[in-house]
Design a protein around this motif. Structure first.
Motif, short mmCIF file in Angstrom:
data_model
loop_
_atom_site.label_atom_id
_atom_site.label_comp_id
_atom_site.label_asym_id
_atom_site.label_seq_id
_atom_site.Cartn_x
_atom_site.Cartn_y
_atom_site.Cartn_z
N LYS A 164 0.85 -1.21 0.00
CA LYS A 164 0.00 0.00 0.00
C LYS A 164 0.88 1.26 0.00
O LYS A 164 0.54 2.26 -0.63
CB LYS A 164 -0.92 0.05 1.22
CG LYS A 164 -1.78 -1.16 1.44
CD LYS A 164 -2.66 -1.48 0.28
CE LYS A 164 -3.29 -2.84 0.44
NZ LYS A 164 -3.74 -3.44 -0.81
N ALA A 165 1.99 1.19 0.74
CA ALA A 165 2.90 2.34 0.77
C ALA A 165 3.49 2.58 -0.62
O ALA A 165 3.59 3.73 -1.07
CB ALA A 165 4.02 2.10 1.79
N ASN A 166 3.85 1.49 -1.31
CA ASN A 166 4.38 1.64 -2.68
C ASN A 166 3.33 2.23 -3.61
O ASN A 166 3.64 3.05 -4.46
CB ASN A 166 4.83 0.27 -3.22
CG ASN A 166 6.02 -0.28 -2.46
OD1 ASN A 166 6.67 0.45 -1.70
ND2 ASN A 166 6.32 -1.54 -2.64
N LEU A 167 2.07 1.79 -3.41
CA LEU A 167 0.98 2.28 -4.25
C LEU A 167 0.77 3.78 -4.02
O LEU A 167 0.61 4.56 -4.98
CB LEU A 167 -0.31 1.50 -3.95
CG LEU A 167 -1.57 1.98 -4.66
CD1 LEU A 167 -1.43 1.90 -6.17
CD2 LEU A 167 -2.79 1.14 -4.23
N SER A 168 0.78 4.19 -2.75
CA SER A 168 0.54 5.62 -2.47
C SER A 168 1.70 6.47 -2.99
O SER A 168 1.49 7.58 -3.48
CB SER A 168 0.31 5.84 -0.97
OG SER A 168 1.45 5.52 -0.25
N ASN A 198 1.35 9.41 -5.74
CA ASN A 198 1.87 10.76 -5.52
C ASN A 198 2.83 11.16 -6.64
O ASN A 198 2.92 12.33 -7.00
CB ASN A 198 2.58 10.83 -4.15
CG ASN A 198 2.70 12.24 -3.65
OD1 ASN A 198 1.88 13.10 -3.97
ND2 ASN A 198 3.72 12.49 -2.85
N GLY A 199 3.52 10.16 -7.20
CA GLY A 199 4.44 10.43 -8.30
C GLY A 199 3.70 10.81 -9.58
O GLY A 199 4.21 11.59 -10.38
N GLY A 200 2.50 10.26 -9.76
CA GLY A 200 1.66 10.68 -10.89
C GLY A 200 1.88 9.90 -12.17
O GLY A 200 1.19 10.13 -13.16
N ASN A 201 2.83 8.96 -12.21
CA ASN A 201 3.05 8.18 -13.43
C ASN A 201 2.01 7.05 -13.52
O ASN A 201 1.95 6.19 -12.63
CB ASN A 201 4.48 7.59 -13.40
CG ASN A 201 4.82 6.86 -14.69
OD1 ASN A 201 4.02 6.08 -15.20
ND2 ASN A 201 6.00 7.14 -15.21
N VAL A 202 1.24 7.09 -14.59
CA VAL A 202 0.11 6.16 -14.73
C VAL A 202 0.57 4.71 -14.75
O VAL A 202 -0.03 3.83 -14.11
CB VAL A 202 -0.70 6.48 -16.02
CG1 VAL A 202 -1.85 5.51 -16.18
CG2 VAL A 202 -1.22 7.91 -15.96
N ASP A 203 1.66 4.44 -15.46
CA ASP A 203 2.16 3.05 -15.54
C ASP A 203 2.62 2.56 -14.17
O ASP A 203 2.36 1.40 -13.79
CB ASP A 203 3.33 2.96 -16.53
CG ASP A 203 2.87 3.19 -17.95
OD1 ASP A 203 1.66 2.99 -18.21
OD2 ASP A 203 3.70 3.57 -18.79
N ASP A 204 3.30 3.43 -13.43
CA ASP A 204 3.77 3.04 -12.08
C ASP A 204 2.59 2.75 -11.16
O ASP A 204 2.62 1.81 -10.38
CB ASP A 204 4.62 4.17 -11.46
CG ASP A 204 5.96 4.30 -12.14
OD1 ASP A 204 6.29 3.40 -12.94
OD2 ASP A 204 6.68 5.28 -11.87
#
Lengths: 189, 187
Positions: B47-51, B55-61
């Protein structure tokens, strides 16, 4: 009859031998398992320490980020809730890391393999609680950062991730309590 | 070899086998609960990686982090089922089923750790996708119907419920009938 006696004698020797082998094998396996779980506990504590430090840095940065959010922002109640959750989880992370280190320090002085194994398990799971708490703090600060930067499209994802992380984190804490209870039951019999 | 010798050798092997199995295969519920806790911890990391990706805004990430997070959750659900099965088996004295369930739990832990690192079997991805698509009325996003969830999952704190009660009290107030306006009883 003599043949039977010899056979019985050989079988008796084989039985004693197999018992000794089993016992030695079990002891070696137990020692190996204790050593593995002990090293896993140390790794978990080191990992948790890194994440707690990252959370501490995030909190420091968060103090300045909160100041950037206008006081009349409609998301201020969200910020208050998130700060509260971060504060609670920060305390959990610090306390659990301390507890994990205490349990780990008792592994070496345990009177037998089983007790050492249980201390290692406690240390490992408590380090997991610390890591979860630290990660929740990091997510909370990411949420505040997204509010300050007005990244509205990210807020829904982070909000949901935060809620799921809180639920998973409480699962970790619940299972830590379960591990403690199960270990206590083992020694109270 | 006589019948007696064969019998004695057979018994010896059985005893030795039982000793090995009891010394090696005993299920430890505390270890299993520890594994369950570890999967929960992996879920929080996902979940931390997802948030962070959001926050980074890259759709693929975001898509990749979401896929990993979903796969970790799927492994966690399997692990919880396995733990319940293990508890039931231990309560019934069925050591074999308990051992099998504990092994399943361990396998779920490995799956969760793999999923966090991006190793996700195709069938898990498809199963999660199907489950999300099967959800209708997804007001809160795919797989999340109704109101977006609040932080503490307290239903009466949700925006939907607040609106409901505010409207309810607002309607009562605007109707002009307040508790003090009730008719007096004949007495």
């Amino acid at each position: 009859m003599i043949k039977h006696n010899v056979t019985i004698g050989l079988v008796a020797v084989a039985l004693v031998g197999s018992v000794t082998f089993c016992s030695t094998y079990a002891q070696e396996a137990s020692a190996e398992s204790a050593s593995t779980i002990s090293s896993q506990a140390q790794a978990a504590i080191a990992n948790a320490e890194v994440e707690v430090e990252k959370a501490r840095v995030a909190i420091e940065a968060g103090k300045q980020i909160i100041a950037q959010i206008p006081s009349d922002s409609p998301l201020m109640p969200d910020v208050a809730q998130v700060v509260e959750a971060a504060s609670e989880n920060w305390k959990i992370a610090i306390d659990s890391l301390k507890g994990a280190k205490e349990s780990a320090s008792k592994i070496g002085s345990a009177t037998n393999e089983s007790i050492a194994n249980d201390y290692a398990l406690l240390a490992k799971v408590n380090a997991g609680v610390a890591l979860s708490g630290a990660k929740v703090v990091q997510i909370a600060l990411t949420y505040i950062d997204a509010i300050a930067a007005e990244k509205t499209e990210a807020l829904d994802i982070i909000r949901t991730a935060m809620q799921d992380a809180l639920a998973s984190s409480s699962q970790v804490q619940f299972n830590y309590e379960r591990v403690k209870t199960l270990i206590a039951q083992k020694y109270s019999k | 070899m006589t019948k007696l010798s064969k019998y004695i050798i057979g018994s010896t092997c059985t005893i030795a086998g039982l000793m090995v199995s009891t010394s090696m295969a005993a299920v430890d519920p505390a270890t299993a609960a520890g594994n369950l806790a570890e999967i929960g911890s992996i879920s929080v990391q996902a979940k931390a990686n997802l948030s962070e990706a959001a926050n980074g805004g890259n759709v693929d990430d975001i898509a990749e982090a979401g896929k990993r997070s979903d796969a970790v959750d799927a492994a966690m659900a399997q692990a919880q089922e396995a733990f319940s099965e293990m508890e039931r088996a231990l309560a019934n004295g069925d050591e074999d089923t308990a051992k099998s369930a504990a092994d399943d739990l361990m396998a779920s832990l490995e799956k969760a750790a793999d999923a966090l690192n991006g190793v996700i079997p195709e069938e898990v991805v498809n199963a999660v996708k199907e489950w999300k698509e099967s959800k209708k009325n997804t007001g809160g996003g795919a797989g999340r119907p109704y109101d977006p969830p609040n932080m503490y999952d307290v239903p009466w704190n949700s925006r939907l419920m607040r609106n409901f009660y505010q409207n309810h009290f607002g309607n009562n107030w605007s109707s002009g009938v307040t508790p003090g306006d009730r008719d007096a009883t004949p007495e």
